[in-house]
Scaffold this motif. Structure first.
Motif, PDB file in Angstrom:
ATOM      1  N   ALA A 123       4.225  -1.122  37.152  1.00 18.15           N
ATOM      2  CA  ALA A 123       3.049  -1.696  36.225  1.00 18.15           C
ATOM      3  C   ALA A 123       1.890  -1.331  37.121  1.00 18.15           C
ATOM      4  O   ALA A 123       0.948  -1.845  37.039  1.00 18.15           O
ATOM      5  CB  ALA A 123       3.392  -3.261  36.320  1.00 18.15           C
ATOM      6  N   ILE A 124       1.936   0.114  37.944  1.00 15.51           N
ATOM      7  CA  ILE A 124       0.736   0.266  38.515  1.00 15.51           C
ATOM      8  C   ILE A 124       0.258   1.767  38.078  1.00 15.51           C
ATOM      9  O   ILE A 124       1.227   2.686  38.050  1.00 15.51           O
ATOM     10  CB  ILE A 124       1.137   0.660  40.071  1.00 15.51           C
ATOM     11  N   ILE A 125      -0.791   1.795  37.607  1.00 15.30           N
ATOM     12  CA  ILE A 125      -1.375   3.070  36.987  1.00 15.30           C
ATOM     13  C   ILE A 125      -2.690   3.673  37.880  1.00 15.30           C
ATOM     14  O   ILE A 125      -3.427   2.699  38.211  1.00 15.30           O
ATOM     15  CB  ILE A 125      -2.146   3.018  35.519  1.00 15.30           C
ATOM     16  N   VAL A 126      -2.592   4.688  38.460  1.00 14.85           N
ATOM     17  CA  VAL A 126      -3.496   5.367  39.157  1.00 14.85           C
ATOM     18  C   VAL A 126      -4.304   6.466  38.234  1.00 14.85           C
ATOM     19  O   VAL A 126      -3.818   7.123  37.605  1.00 14.85           O
ATOM     20  CB  VAL A 126      -2.849   5.959  40.397  1.00 14.85           C
ATOM     21  N   VAL A 127      -5.729   5.888  38.319  1.00 14.26           N
ATOM     22  CA  VAL A 127      -6.591   6.821  37.426  1.00 14.26           C
ATOM     23  C   VAL A 127      -7.615   7.514  38.691  1.00 14.26           C
ATOM     24  O   VAL A 127      -7.760   6.895  39.499  1.00 14.26           O
ATOM     25  CB  VAL A 127      -7.403   5.995  36.473  1.00 14.26           C
TER      26      VAL A 127
ATOM     27  N   GLU B 131       5.941   8.352  44.109  1.00 13.58           N
ATOM     28  CA  GLU B 131       4.890   8.987  43.584  1.00 13.58           C
ATOM     29  C   GLU B 131       4.553   8.765  42.268  1.00 13.58           C
ATOM     30  O   GLU B 131       5.437   8.371  41.559  1.00 13.58           O
ATOM     31  CB  GLU B 131       5.513  10.657  43.806  1.00 13.58           C
ATOM     32  N   VAL B 132       3.132   8.705  42.070  1.00 17.11           N
ATOM     33  CA  VAL B 132       2.654   8.179  40.572  1.00 17.11           C
ATOM     34  C   VAL B 132       1.616   9.125  40.349  1.00 17.11           C
ATOM     35  O   VAL B 132       0.766   9.844  41.272  1.00 17.11           O
ATOM     36  CB  VAL B 132       1.901   6.851  40.989  1.00 17.11           C
TER      37      VAL B 132
ATOM     38  N   ARG C  51      -2.304  16.121  39.396  1.00 17.38           N
ATOM     39  CA  ARG C  51      -2.031  15.404  40.798  1.00 17.38           C
ATOM     40  C   ARG C  51      -1.255  14.244  40.849  1.00 17.38           C
ATOM     41  O   ARG C  51      -0.971  13.508  39.757  1.00 17.38           O
ATOM     42  CB  ARG C  51      -3.699  15.099  41.374  1.00 17.38           C
ATOM     43  N   LYS C  52      -0.815  14.098  42.012  1.00 19.50           N
ATOM     44  CA  LYS C  52       0.086  12.913  42.352  1.00 19.50           C
ATOM     45  C   LYS C  52      -0.491  12.269  43.563  1.00 19.50           C
ATOM     46  O   LYS C  52      -0.817  12.837  44.446  1.00 19.50           O
ATOM     47  CB  LYS C  52       1.658  13.218  42.449  1.00 19.50           C
ATOM     48  N   VAL C  53      -0.077  10.935  43.720  1.00 18.33           N
ATOM     49  CA  VAL C  53      -0.341  10.287  44.742  1.00 18.33           C
ATOM     50  C   VAL C  53       0.948   9.388  45.280  1.00 18.33           C
ATOM     51  O   VAL C  53       1.592   9.206  44.324  1.00 18.33           O
ATOM     52  CB  VAL C  53      -1.700   9.126  44.782  1.00 18.33           C
ATOM     53  N   THR C  54       1.153   9.483  46.502  1.00 23.17           N
ATOM     54  CA  THR C  54       2.318   8.723  46.878  1.00 23.17           C
ATOM     55  C   THR C  54       1.894   7.291  47.698  1.00 23.17           C
ATOM     56  O   THR C  54       0.958   7.039  48.339  1.00 23.17           O
ATOM     57  CB  THR C  54       2.764   9.490  48.255  1.00 23.17           C
TER      58      THR C  54
END
Length: 209
Positions: free
Chosen positions: A122-126, A2-3, A15-18
């Motif tokens: 090293a993955i950022i979710v916006v 989860e991020v 919020r979070k995304v899987t």
């Protein structure tokens, strides 16, 4: 895995995304990564290098000296590769460096590259965003808010956004790509990936077939 989803101010949205384990959680295959990167770089080559061979040189074909007894290497006319200014032996010719890779190999390579990025956090979710006008300063502020301004960054968007693209164009460390065109080389070449929520869904749809 989860991020947390951030906004362009660098704040958590709650919020979070899987991240799909089938894409971001596989055991990376280094060999297919090598093959895919090799193909990408080969496709960038113009293949226009050319050197003149003996038959293409301008100059007399008269034999300059006797065949034997001169004490040096055998040579014929003034275009001989033995002489300074002569032709080149087996020089480069215009050619196409492209080669074929199977689709499944390329898909596995992209999954492997994305898995490496996930392992490195090293993955950022916006959340999805756009800019009202092309402003490099505003794009820099977004990068600073996300704390990636000092890294080589790859922004992945779901669809073309001219304002975002133009805002990042002059920045040496930033690159903007569409989710549908993300490739292994670009993923590995970046220190950090900034992916919008919609772009993440697009990547999931393309690679999870």
């Amino acid at each position: 895995m989860e991020v947390s989803v951030l906004n362009i101010k660098g704040q958590e949205t709650g919020r979070k995304v899987t991240l799909n384990e089938a894409i971001f959680g596989i055991e990376p295959n280094d060999h297919v990564i090598y093959m895919d990167v090799k193909q990408y770089l080969a496709n960038q080559r113009q293949g226009t290098a050319k050197a003149k061979e003996r038959s293409e040189m301008s100059g007399s074909t008269r034999k300059l000296g006797r065949q034997k007894g001169g004490g040096g290497a055998r040579r014929g006319d003034i275009n001989s590769p033995v002489l300074v200014g002569g032709a080149r032996v087996f020089g480069p010719k215009p050619r196409d460096y492209r080669f074929k890779l199977n689709k499944k190999v390329k898909v596995l390579a992209r999954k492997s590259a994305l898995s490496y990025k996930a392992q490195e956090n090293a993955i950022i979710v916006v959340e999805d965003f756009t800019l009202d006008a092309p402003k490099t300063k505003e794009f820099i502020n977004i990068a600073k808010n996300l704390k990636v301004d000092e890294k080589k960054m790859l922004f992945v968007l779901p669809q073309a956004d001219k304002n975002v693209y133009l805002s990042a164009r002059n920045l040496q460390r930033a690159e903007v790509m569409l989710a549908s065109t993300v490739n292994t080389y670009k993923v590995l070449n970046a220190d950090v990936m900034v992916v919008t929520e919609s772009a993440l869904k697009t990547i999931d749809g393309i690679l999870n077939k």
